[in-house]
Design an enzyme around this catalytic site. Structure first.
Site, short mmCIF file in Angstrom:
data_model
loop_
_atom_site.label_atom_id
_atom_site.label_comp_id
_atom_site.label_asym_id
_atom_site.label_seq_id
_atom_site.Cartn_x
_atom_site.Cartn_y
_atom_site.Cartn_z
N GLN A 91 0.83 -1.22 0.00
CA GLN A 91 0.00 0.00 0.00
C GLN A 91 0.86 1.27 0.00
OE1 GLN A 91 -3.12 0.69 -0.55
NE2 GLN A 91 -3.59 -1.47 -0.91
N SER A 92 2.03 1.19 -0.62
CA SER A 92 2.95 2.34 -0.62
C SER A 92 2.40 3.54 -1.39
CB SER A 92 4.27 1.90 -1.25
OG SER A 92 5.07 3.02 -1.56
N ASN A 93 2.34 4.67 -0.70
CA ASN A 93 1.97 5.93 -1.36
C ASN A 93 3.09 6.38 -2.29
OD1 ASN A 93 -0.50 6.43 0.22
ND2 ASN A 93 0.93 6.62 1.93
#
Ligand SMILES: *Cc1c(COP(=O)(O)O)cnc(C)c1O
Length: 349
Positions: A91-93
């Site tokens: 879920q890396s921005n």
């Protein structure tokens, strides 16, 4: 002036001199707004809280990585790279914004994401797919461990890959947040703003945001306290993160030939809020997300800004700020991850 999609190099005004010799491209919409949080401030009965809206940087639902990528991808273009590789959590921005920026520039993007492919791609991962990023799942390996192999394979195919570090945090990425401080400083010339903020509070995790704000404060010659909320470094990891941060600050300052706070103990990193670890939502985050949503109509994220705001709220309740201080919460983005946390955030009666 707003121009999204401008792929030309931008030159700085005189004030931003230390940065003027570095390449930069425009990927977002700047300056991001600053405004008060009157209802949250009244609810807490402490200092006046302001917010810097880097959730509104304009690149693919926004976030702090846009600022770093403006310098990192300019460097990639200057080196004639034709593909970008970076790593992060599922879920890396950072990965989502990198994939968007690469798409915008016509560069192929490879993401090395932690763990296994989930059954349903949502939140940031869904967006990575929409940007047609090539996703490599790292399985049991450390995130980023496979990067050298992917780089070698791409070179073999005659490509010229550019590796963006984890979180975009190196000297080049840090320039984005020195530039951000100039932006803030210019906004503070507005009579409706405090001339300077007493405190600037934000989520600190891979370090370039923290580094850039510390050095930005030096080059703008203001006395704001720069307070990073440690997001994910536990008892074992926090000292090495702090010394990593210190090295990054020192190296970036030397590169720019600007002064820096030499003493590692001057770096303010609040270690009290890591809870059950990276990405684990607890009461602290839940309350902060609810208060900002219900009192201000602002979305925080479950991993970074929910925790950082939870830390700020706790510090206010403990009396860490005098009632006449002006505290700036730097919103670093992340709301797209909310959707992948539906199971822990939804209210079930
Ligand atoms: C990456 C990130 C941070 C942390 O910034 P660093 O420069 O890596 O310390 C904070 N908030 C959000 C939403 C992020 O994506």
């Amino acid at each position: 002036m707003f121009y999204l999609g401008n792929r030309h190099f931008t030159f700085f005004t005189e004030k931003a001199m230390p940065l003027s010799r570095f390449n930069k491209i425009q990927l977002g919409v700047f300056p991001t707004p600053i405004h008060k949080l009157p209802r949250l401030s009244a609810h807490l009965g402490g200092p006046q809280i302001y917010i810097k809206r880097d959730d509104l940087t304009g690149l693919a639902l926004g976030g702090n990585k846009t600022r770093k990528l403006e310098y990192l991808l300019a460097d990639a273009l200057a080196k004639d790279s034709d593909c970008i590789i970076t790593a992060g959590a599922a879920q890396s921005n950072h990965c989502r914004q990198t994939a968007a920026a690469a798409a915008m520039l016509g560069l192929e993007c490879h993401l090395v994401l932690g763990g296994q492919a989930p059954n349903v791609a949502n939140g940031n991962l869904l967006l990575d797919q929409l940007f047609a990023a090539h996703i490599h799942w790292s399985g049991d390996k450390r995130k980023g461990e496979d990067i050298p192999n992917i780089v070698a394979a791409l070179r073999e195919q005659g490509r010229n890959p550019y590796v963006v570090p984890y979180g975009g945090s190196n000297m080049i990425g840090s320039l984005g947040f020195i530039n951000a401080f100039y932006e803030l400083h210019a906004q503070c010339k507005d009579a409706a703003m405090p001339a300077e903020f007493s405190d600037i509070v934000f989520a600190s995790s891979s370090g370039a945001t923290h580094c850039g704000l510390v050095l930005g404060k030096e080059v703008c010659n203001v006395s704001s306290r720069i307070i990073g909320i440690n997001i994910d470094k536990d008892e074992q990891g926090k000292d090495s993160y702090k010394s990593q941060l210190h090295t990054l600050i020192k190296d970036t300052a030397n590169k720019l030939a600007v002064g820096y706070p030499a003493d590692i103990d001057e770096i303010q990193l609040k270690d009290d809020y890591i809870g059950a670890g990276y990405g684990v939502v607890g009461e602290l985050e839940r309350e902060a997300i609810a208060l900002c949503a219900q009192l201000e109509g602002i979305l925080l994220d479950p991993v970074y800004t929910g925790r950082a705001m939870g830390g700020l709220i706790d510090m206010i309740r403990k009396g860490s700020f005098s009632a006449d201080s002006n505290v700036l919460f730097w919103h670093t983005g992340g709301a797209p991850a909310l959707f992948s946390y539906a199971e822990v955030l939804q209210q079930v009666d």
